[in-house]
Scaffold this active site. Sequence first.
Site, short mmCIF file in Angstrom:
data_model
loop_
_atom_site.label_atom_id
_atom_site.label_comp_id
_atom_site.label_asym_id
_atom_site.label_seq_id
_atom_site.Cartn_x
_atom_site.Cartn_y
_atom_site.Cartn_z
N SER A 116 0.85 -1.19 0.00
CA SER A 116 0.00 0.00 0.00
C SER A 116 0.89 1.24 0.00
O SER A 116 1.98 1.23 0.60
CB SER A 116 -0.88 0.02 1.25
OG SER A 116 -1.48 1.29 1.39
N TYR A 149 -1.45 -1.21 10.19
CA TYR A 149 -1.66 -1.52 8.76
C TYR A 149 -0.45 -1.09 7.93
O TYR A 149 0.08 -1.86 7.14
CB TYR A 149 -2.94 -0.82 8.29
CG TYR A 149 -3.26 -1.00 6.82
CD1 TYR A 149 -3.76 -2.20 6.34
CD2 TYR A 149 -3.07 0.06 5.92
CE1 TYR A 149 -4.06 -2.36 4.98
CE2 TYR A 149 -3.37 -0.09 4.57
CZ TYR A 149 -3.87 -1.29 4.11
OH TYR A 149 -4.16 -1.45 2.77
#
Length: 256
Positions: A148, A161
């Site tokens: 990401s 995350y």
Amino acid sequence: MRGLQGMVCLIAGGGSGIGAATARRVAAEGGLVAIGDLNLEKAEGTADEIVKSGGVALALDYDQSEEKSVVALVSRTVEHFGRLDGLHGNAADLSPATLGEDRNLLKMDPEVWMKTLATNLVGNAILVRECLPHLLENGGGPVVLTSSSVSASGEPTRPAYASSKAGLNALVRHIASKWGKQGIRANAVSPGLVLSQAAQEMSEDWFLDKSLAQIRSHRLGVPEDVAATVAFLLSDDAAWVNGQVWGVDGGHVLRD
Ligand SMILES: NC(=O)c1ccc[n+]([C@@H]2O[C@H](COP(=O)([O-])OP(=O)(O)OC[C@H]3O[C@@H](n4cnc5c(N)ncnc54)[C@H](O)[C@@H]3O)[C@@H](O)[C@H]2O)c1
């Protein structure tokens, strides 16, 4: 794209969004896809769609936070197709109970971190551990993991995350360094905000506006944007791309 015709590719976390778009794209290029997902119904939906369009797809349920389940996913794929030629590790725990509680380090619940890392990082490492021997048996093959852009952008929220995704960037560099000479290519795609159903459900309008303002392109991404890059990295056209983290983010994170 060269080399996808007849390729047996496992797409882990392929029931919806970016993974499902990758499964559709690889199948449209002639690949045979095993679609693993926690949500079997969604995996079956994606597989049915591919089969109706004349492609080959198998839906399998698994839980990436459970080692035994990941091991079984890979062995069931190989049992069904007789071999494995490529892997897209795409699953992540995006649930409200995990990602939704991953906000502020000062108020962190270690359990949220453990769940995040178990699925997003450790699960992918186990997946690669199980797939590599099969790829090496064929003289090598591609591994693509979904990272990401927040692994590099320094968001003020979602620290677990972002850390799990930064771990994947390190993991592909390790895999490329250790097995590149044996024909393994390991790369990550690093998407910015992509309008999958999951992302849309968890993003309020102000966040979408802010995300669009932060990038150089004139629109936010769609799952097919990332799927096209994953398909390329899986293909022989990417034969000399190894150990890289490719931003597919409309110009969110700029790097050399
Ligand atoms: N959409 C975005 O804006 C965006 C941005 C950057 C990175 N990503 C990454 O892209 C990937 C796909 O995200 P998406 O937006 O398409 O969301 P999505 O929810 O559509 O896809 C994630 C898939 O993983 C599956 N999954 C979740 N937990 C699992 C588990 N324990 N075991 C097996 N499968 C599991 C889900 O059922 C789902 O099908 C994720 O790794 C996410 O972190 C997404």
